[in-house]
Design a protein around this motif. Structure first.
Motif, PDB file in Angstrom:
ATOM      1  N   ASP A 278       0.820  -1.212   0.000  1.00 10.49           N
ATOM      2  CA  ASP A 278       0.000   0.000   0.000  1.00 10.49           C
ATOM      3  C   ASP A 278       0.854   1.262   0.000  1.00 10.49           C
ATOM      4  O   ASP A 278       0.467   2.284  -0.578  1.00 10.49           O
ATOM      5  N   VAL A 279       2.035   1.192   0.626  1.00  9.11           N
ATOM      6  CA  VAL A 279       2.958   2.330   0.588  1.00  9.11           C
ATOM      7  C   VAL A 279       3.462   2.531  -0.837  1.00  9.11           C
ATOM      8  O   VAL A 279       3.499   3.658  -1.357  1.00  9.11           O
ATOM      9  N   ARG A 280       3.836   1.461  -1.487  1.00 10.35           N
ATOM     10  CA  ARG A 280       4.331   1.548  -2.864  1.00 10.35           C
ATOM     11  C   ARG A 280       3.251   2.107  -3.786  1.00 10.35           C
ATOM     12  O   ARG A 280       3.538   2.877  -4.716  1.00 10.35           O
ATOM     13  N   ALA A 281       2.005   1.726  -3.531  1.00  5.11           N
ATOM     14  CA  ALA A 281       0.906   2.240  -4.346  1.00  5.11           C
ATOM     15  C   ALA A 281       0.713   3.732  -4.135  1.00  5.11           C
ATOM     16  O   ALA A 281       0.485   4.487  -5.095  1.00  5.11           O
ATOM     17  N   ARG A 282       0.817   4.170  -2.883  1.00  7.19           N
ATOM     18  CA  ARG A 282       0.650   5.597  -2.608  1.00  7.19           C
ATOM     19  C   ARG A 282       1.818   6.410  -3.155  1.00  7.19           C
ATOM     20  O   ARG A 282       1.635   7.544  -3.600  1.00  7.19           O
ATOM     21  N   PHE A 283       3.018   5.838  -3.129  1.00  3.72           N
ATOM     22  CA  PHE A 283       4.160   6.515  -3.742  1.00  3.72           C
ATOM     23  C   PHE A 283       3.953   6.618  -5.249  1.00  3.72           C
ATOM     24  O   PHE A 283       4.283   7.639  -5.880  1.00  3.72           O
ATOM     25  N   ALA A 284       3.422   5.563  -5.853  1.00  2.00           N
ATOM     26  CA  ALA A 284       3.189   5.574  -7.300  1.00  2.00           C
ATOM     27  C   ALA A 284       2.226   6.688  -7.691  1.00  2.00           C
ATOM     28  O   ALA A 284       2.349   7.282  -8.777  1.00  2.00           O
ATOM     29  N   GLU A 285       1.279   6.991  -6.809  1.00  2.00           N
ATOM     30  CA  GLU A 285       0.347   8.098  -7.082  1.00  2.00           C
ATOM     31  C   GLU A 285       1.088   9.423  -7.188  1.00  2.00           C
ATOM     32  O   GLU A 285       0.610  10.357  -7.837  1.00  2.00           O
ATOM     33  N   GLN A 286       2.248   9.509  -6.542  1.00  2.00           N
ATOM     34  CA  GLN A 286       3.080  10.717  -6.579  1.00  2.00           C
ATOM     35  C   GLN A 286       4.125  10.645  -7.696  1.00  2.00           C
ATOM     36  O   GLN A 286       4.962  11.545  -7.823  1.00  2.00           O
ATOM     37  N   GLY A 287       4.088   9.559  -8.478  1.00  2.00           N
ATOM     38  CA  GLY A 287       5.105   9.374  -9.511  1.00  2.00           C
ATOM     39  C   GLY A 287       6.457   9.048  -8.926  1.00  2.00           C
ATOM     40  O   GLY A 287       7.495   9.228  -9.582  1.00  2.00           O
ATOM     41  N   ALA A 288       6.470   8.554  -7.685  1.00  2.00           N
ATOM     42  CA  ALA A 288       7.720   8.301  -6.969  1.00  2.00           C
ATOM     43  C   ALA A 288       8.065   6.820  -6.983  1.00  2.00           C
ATOM     44  O   ALA A 288       7.200   5.976  -6.746  1.00  2.00           O
ATOM     45  N   GLU A 289       9.334   6.514  -7.220  1.00  2.00           N
ATOM     46  CA  GLU A 289       9.833   5.149  -7.203  1.00  2.00           C
ATOM     47  C   GLU A 289      10.443   4.873  -5.838  1.00  2.00           C
ATOM     48  O   GLU A 289      11.469   5.455  -5.480  1.00  2.00           O
ATOM     49  N   PRO A 290       9.835   3.996  -5.020  1.00  2.00           N
ATOM     50  CA  PRO A 290      10.374   3.720  -3.683  1.00  2.00           C
ATOM     51  C   PRO A 290      11.777   3.117  -3.772  1.00  2.00           C
ATOM     52  O   PRO A 290      12.074   2.326  -4.662  1.00  2.00           O
ATOM     53  N   ARG A 291      12.639   3.458  -2.812  1.00  2.00           N
ATOM     54  CA  ARG A 291      14.012   2.956  -2.832  1.00  2.00           C
ATOM     55  C   ARG A 291      14.370   2.187  -1.557  1.00  2.00           C
ATOM     56  O   ARG A 291      14.467   0.992  -1.568  1.00  2.00           O
ATOM     57  N   GLY A 292      14.613   2.871  -0.454  1.00  2.00           N
ATOM     58  CA  GLY A 292      14.985   2.185   0.780  1.00  2.00           C
ATOM     59  C   GLY A 292      16.419   1.706   0.792  1.00  2.00           C
ATOM     60  O   GLY A 292      16.744   0.710   1.444  1.00  2.00           O
ATOM     61  N   TRP A 293      17.308   2.419   0.123  1.00  2.00           N
ATOM     62  CA  TRP A 293      18.708   2.020   0.031  1.00  2.00           C
ATOM     63  C   TRP A 293      19.386   2.055   1.390  1.00  2.00           C
ATOM     64  O   TRP A 293      18.990   2.782   2.296  1.00  2.00           O
ATOM     65  N   SER A 294      20.466   1.276   1.499  1.00  2.00           N
ATOM     66  CA  SER A 294      21.250   1.236   2.734  1.00  2.00           C
ATOM     67  C   SER A 294      21.926   2.583   2.965  1.00  2.00           C
ATOM     68  O   SER A 294      22.095   3.388   2.038  1.00  2.00           O
ATOM     69  N   PRO A 295      22.347   2.852   4.218  1.00  2.00           N
ATOM     70  CA  PRO A 295      23.078   4.096   4.485  1.00  2.00           C
ATOM     71  C   PRO A 295      24.321   4.242   3.605  1.00  2.00           C
ATOM     72  O   PRO A 295      24.630   5.350   3.142  1.00  2.00           O
ATOM     73  N   GLU A 296      25.019   3.134   3.351  1.00  2.00           N
ATOM     74  CA  GLU A 296      26.235   3.200   2.535  1.00  2.00           C
ATOM     75  C   GLU A 296      25.905   3.571   1.087  1.00  2.00           C
ATOM     76  O   GLU A 296      26.549   4.444   0.490  1.00  2.00           O
ATOM     77  N   GLN A 297      24.901   2.912   0.512  1.00  6.47           N
ATOM     78  CA  GLN A 297      24.505   3.224  -0.865  1.00  6.47           C
ATOM     79  C   GLN A 297      23.955   4.637  -0.960  1.00  6.47           C
ATOM     80  O   GLN A 297      24.203   5.356  -1.932  1.00  6.47           O
ATOM     81  N   THR A 298      23.215   5.050   0.067  1.00  6.74           N
ATOM     82  CA  THR A 298      22.678   6.410   0.094  1.00  6.74           C
ATOM     83  C   THR A 298      23.799   7.445   0.092  1.00  6.74           C
ATOM     84  O   THR A 298      23.735   8.451  -0.620  1.00  6.74           O
ATOM     85  N   GLY A 299      24.831   7.197   0.883  1.00  8.65           N
ATOM     86  CA  GLY A 299      25.965   8.122   0.922  1.00  8.65           C
ATOM     87  C   GLY A 299      26.637   8.257  -0.424  1.00  8.65           C
ATOM     88  O   GLY A 299      26.984   9.369  -0.855  1.00  8.65           O
ATOM     89  N   ARG A 300      26.824   7.137  -1.109  1.00  9.43           N
ATOM     90  CA  ARG A 300      27.461   7.178  -2.436  1.00  9.43           C
ATOM     91  C   ARG A 300      26.578   7.918  -3.435  1.00  9.43           C
ATOM     92  O   ARG A 300      27.077   8.708  -4.254  1.00  9.43           O
ATOM     93  N   PHE A 301      25.281   7.674  -3.364  1.00 11.90           N
ATOM     94  CA  PHE A 301      24.343   8.328  -4.288  1.00 11.90           C
ATOM     95  C   PHE A 301      24.325   9.838  -4.064  1.00 11.90           C
ATOM     96  O   PHE A 301      24.384  10.621  -5.025  1.00 11.90           O
TER      97      PHE A 301
END
Length: 321
Positions: A278-301
């Motif tokens: 249901d969270v993914r569906a509500r994000f899709a309504e915003q045109g948003a692609e859910p991620r949830g990346w790790s802190p390490e991957q987030t830092g690199r991004f």
């Protein structure tokens, strides 16, 4: 018997102390500071997640909107908060990866944020007025080249992602357009729909409803793949502009010095919520692609995005007036 009685009494006292200590140290409420106004994507996404992670924070989860200065006011408040995991910043890229390249002086150091996760990414799109005599990206580029300086483009303000995306576009295509900064997305869209402005490099979530109702035209998506929200709209890469890649990301970061254990706990909670259908569906309504990346991957991004926009800002000589 006396030593035994003493041991029993000591055990009771220790148990009572431990119980009392545990009761006094209930987890603090989680405060998510959003440095922009209520109602936009930056505010909606954290609110969706706040509903889902309350069980991990018995004392409550709260959203605090602290607006102003391109997100810098809310960011400073989060930066100076106690680094115990009870206050986090949930924000688009401005005060996390871009503003340090635009402002001569900040009251906080973005290099010291402790990454937690990226909640979602939303691609930027090229939206044009229906009054523009173009139907696709190739025609828009040809028109802009034939009319240097005459095509006007809106932005949410100087130094915003829409402004920088337009600067990137002009660099890549050799076009020249006239910048018209607004104070936010809503007024820019009003003038784009009304025909007072020709183009707007907006994020998909804001422009998609107007595209679907025929009030404006989205010509291309600045992401590696087509958006599931608008699968009929091609990417810039499909029109031979593979370097035209610009997404607005919504990430969560913690104040400097936040312990790794607190960061890991926050990441686990948010990532678990982001995986819910249901969270993914509500994000899709915003045109948003859910991620949830790790802190390490987030830092690199975040570092890669900071480097990308730094180059655009310098090469286009973008300044805040």
């Amino acid at each position: 018997m006396i030593p035994s009685a003493r041991r029993k009494a000591a055990t009771v006292l220790l148990t009572l102390f431990a119980f009392g200590y545990a009761g006094a140290q209930q987890p603090k409420p989680l405060k998510l500071i959003v440095p922009f106004s209520p109602g936009g994507t930056a505010d909606v996404l954290p609110r969706v997640l706040a509903e889902k992670i309350r069980s991990d924070y018995p004392a409550g989860v709260f959203i605090e909107n602290r607006v102003g200065a391109g997100g810098n006011i809310g960011a400073e408040a989060a930066f100076r908060a106690e680094p115990d995991g009870s206050t986090l910043l949930a924000s688009p890229p401005g005060p996390i990866a871009i503003n340090q390249h635009l402002y001569k002086k900040l009251a906080f150091d973005p290099a010291r944020w402790v990454p937690v996760t990226v909640l979602a990414t939303v691609p930027n799109v090229l939206a044009v007025s229906t009054r523009m005599p173009v139907q696709n990206l190739a025609e828009f580029i040809a028109y802009a080249k034939a009319n240097p300086g005459k095509v006007t483009y809106a932005s949410q303000g100087n130094g915003s992602t829409s402004h920088l995306t337009a600067a990137m576009f002009m660099q890549l295509t050799g076009t020249e357009m006239t910048h018209v900064p607004y104070k936010g997305t809503a007024p820019a869209l009003v003038d784009l729909v009304g025909g007072q402005i020709d183009a707007f490099f907006d994020n998909l979530s804001s422009s998609a409803p107007f595209h679907q109702s025929g009030k404006l035209r989205i010509l291309a998506v600045a992401d590696e793949q087509r958006s599931r929200a608008l699968p009929q709209v091609p990417t810039f890469a499909e029109s031979r502009l593979p370097a035209m890649n610009a997404v607005t990301f919504f990430s969560v970061v913690a104040p400097p010095g936040t312990p790794a254990s607190a960061v890991a706990a926050a990441h686990r909670s948010l990532a678990r919520a982001l995986a819910l259908p249901d969270v993914r569906a509500r994000f899709a309504e915003q045109g948003a692609e859910p991620r949830g990346w790790s802190p390490e991957q987030t830092g690199r991004f975040i570092q890669a995005e900071s480097d990308r926009w730094d180059k655009v800002i310098k090469s286009a000589n973008v300044t805040l007036e």
